[in-house]
Design a protein around this motif. Sequence first.
Motif, PDB file in Angstrom:
ATOM      1  N   LYS A 164      36.812  -4.090   5.272  1.00  0.00           N
ATOM      2  CA  LYS A 164      36.692  -4.869   6.158  1.00  0.00           C
ATOM      3  C   LYS A 164      35.238  -5.588   5.661  1.00  0.00           C
ATOM      4  O   LYS A 164      34.575  -6.240   6.711  1.00  0.00           O
ATOM      5  N   SER A 165      34.638  -5.245   4.365  1.00  0.00           N
ATOM      6  CA  SER A 165      33.600  -6.424   4.361  1.00  0.00           C
ATOM      7  C   SER A 165      35.240  -7.606   3.853  1.00  0.00           C
ATOM      8  O   SER A 165      33.574  -8.889   3.080  1.00  0.00           O
ATOM      9  N   TYR A 166      35.699  -8.114   4.362  1.00  0.00           N
ATOM     10  CA  TYR A 166      36.291  -9.159   3.496  1.00  0.00           C
ATOM     11  C   TYR A 166      35.804 -10.617   3.231  1.00  0.00           C
ATOM     12  O   TYR A 166      35.371 -10.402   4.591  1.00  0.00           O
ATOM     13  N   ARG A 167      35.790 -11.451   2.936  1.00  0.00           N
ATOM     14  CA  ARG A 167      35.284 -12.574   2.911  1.00  0.00           C
ATOM     15  C   ARG A 167      35.981 -13.363   2.468  1.00  0.00           C
ATOM     16  O   ARG A 167      36.890 -12.695   1.115  1.00  0.00           O
ATOM     17  N   ASN A 168      35.871 -15.107   2.959  1.00  0.00           N
ATOM     18  CA  ASN A 168      36.847 -15.786   2.089  1.00  0.00           C
ATOM     19  C   ASN A 168      36.379 -17.194   1.526  1.00  0.00           C
ATOM     20  O   ASN A 168      35.248 -17.838   1.725  1.00  0.00           O
ATOM     21  N   THR A 169      35.965 -16.524  -0.437  1.00  0.00           N
ATOM     22  CA  THR A 169      35.124 -16.472  -1.018  1.00  0.00           C
ATOM     23  C   THR A 169      35.470 -17.365  -1.389  1.00  0.00           C
ATOM     24  O   THR A 169      37.300 -17.761  -1.930  1.00  0.00           O
ATOM     25  N   PRO A 216      45.227 -19.295  11.184  1.00  0.00           N
ATOM     26  CA  PRO A 216      46.122 -18.216  11.786  1.00  0.00           C
ATOM     27  C   PRO A 216      46.198 -17.315  10.696  1.00  0.00           C
ATOM     28  O   PRO A 216      46.380 -16.297  10.509  1.00  0.00           O
ATOM     29  N   PHE A 217      46.374 -18.079   9.647  1.00  0.00           N
ATOM     30  CA  PHE A 217      46.074 -17.228   7.564  1.00  0.00           C
ATOM     31  C   PHE A 217      44.905 -15.970   7.212  1.00  0.00           C
ATOM     32  O   PHE A 217      44.757 -15.486   6.998  1.00  0.00           O
ATOM     33  N   MET A 218      44.155 -17.244   8.338  1.00  0.00           N
ATOM     34  CA  MET A 218      42.782 -16.439   7.301  1.00  0.00           C
ATOM     35  C   MET A 218      42.323 -15.103   8.384  1.00  0.00           C
ATOM     36  O   MET A 218      42.236 -13.331   8.361  1.00  0.00           O
ATOM     37  N   ALA A 219      43.590 -15.320  10.109  1.00  0.00           N
ATOM     38  CA  ALA A 219      43.245 -14.075  10.860  1.00  0.00           C
ATOM     39  C   ALA A 219      44.012 -12.814  10.555  1.00  0.00           C
ATOM     40  O   ALA A 219      43.667 -11.839  10.441  1.00  0.00           O
ATOM     41  N   LEU A 246      44.878 -12.448   7.061  1.00  0.00           N
ATOM     42  CA  LEU A 246      44.112 -11.171   6.428  1.00  0.00           C
ATOM     43  C   LEU A 246      43.723 -10.192   7.156  1.00  0.00           C
ATOM     44  O   LEU A 246      43.114  -9.765   6.638  1.00  0.00           O
ATOM     45  N   LYS A 247      43.070 -10.753   7.714  1.00  0.00           N
ATOM     46  CA  LYS A 247      41.218  -9.841   8.599  1.00  0.00           C
ATOM     47  C   LYS A 247      41.692  -8.837   9.589  1.00  0.00           C
ATOM     48  O   LYS A 247      41.378  -7.790   9.825  1.00  0.00           O
ATOM     49  N   ASP A 248      43.159  -8.602  10.356  1.00  0.00           N
ATOM     50  CA  ASP A 248      43.654  -8.245  11.532  1.00  0.00           C
ATOM     51  C   ASP A 248      44.583  -7.110  10.915  1.00  0.00           C
ATOM     52  O   ASP A 248      44.218  -5.871  11.569  1.00  0.00           O
ATOM     53  N   GLY A 249      44.336  -6.768   9.470  1.00  0.00           N
ATOM     54  CA  GLY A 249      45.048  -5.613   8.792  1.00  0.00           C
ATOM     55  C   GLY A 249      46.549  -5.180   9.824  1.00  0.00           C
ATOM     56  O   GLY A 249      46.828  -4.324   9.115  1.00  0.00           O
ATOM     57  N   VAL A 250      47.180  -6.148  10.049  1.00  0.00           N
ATOM     58  CA  VAL A 250      48.317  -6.434  10.592  1.00  0.00           C
ATOM     59  C   VAL A 250      49.557  -6.406   9.249  1.00  0.00           C
ATOM     60  O   VAL A 250      49.347  -7.713   9.256  1.00  0.00           O
ATOM     61  N   GLU A 251      50.562  -5.677   9.096  1.00  0.00           N
ATOM     62  CA  GLU A 251      51.110  -5.843   7.200  1.00  0.00           C
ATOM     63  C   GLU A 251      52.558  -6.249   8.297  1.00  0.00           C
ATOM     64  O   GLU A 251      52.419  -6.493   8.791  1.00  0.00           O
TER      65      GLU A 251
END
Length: 54
Positions: A19-24, A44-47, A49-54
């Motif tokens: 949940k704490s994921y960041r694009n660092t 779209p790729f960043m979204a 990564l964060k949405d949790g859908v595989e």
Amino acid sequence: MKPFDWHADPISRATAITKSYRNTQNVRRFLIRECGDAFRFDRPFMAWLKDGVE
């Protein structure tokens, strides 16, 4: 257990996105190493990564 530090902790293919994921810069270095120098983040790729859908 301490929260994953996306800025400093080692990242591998087995690292789960939290949940704490960041694009660092740490994440960017990992993805460039794994995907090649042409890798670029886009919205779209960043979204994805964060949405949790595989």
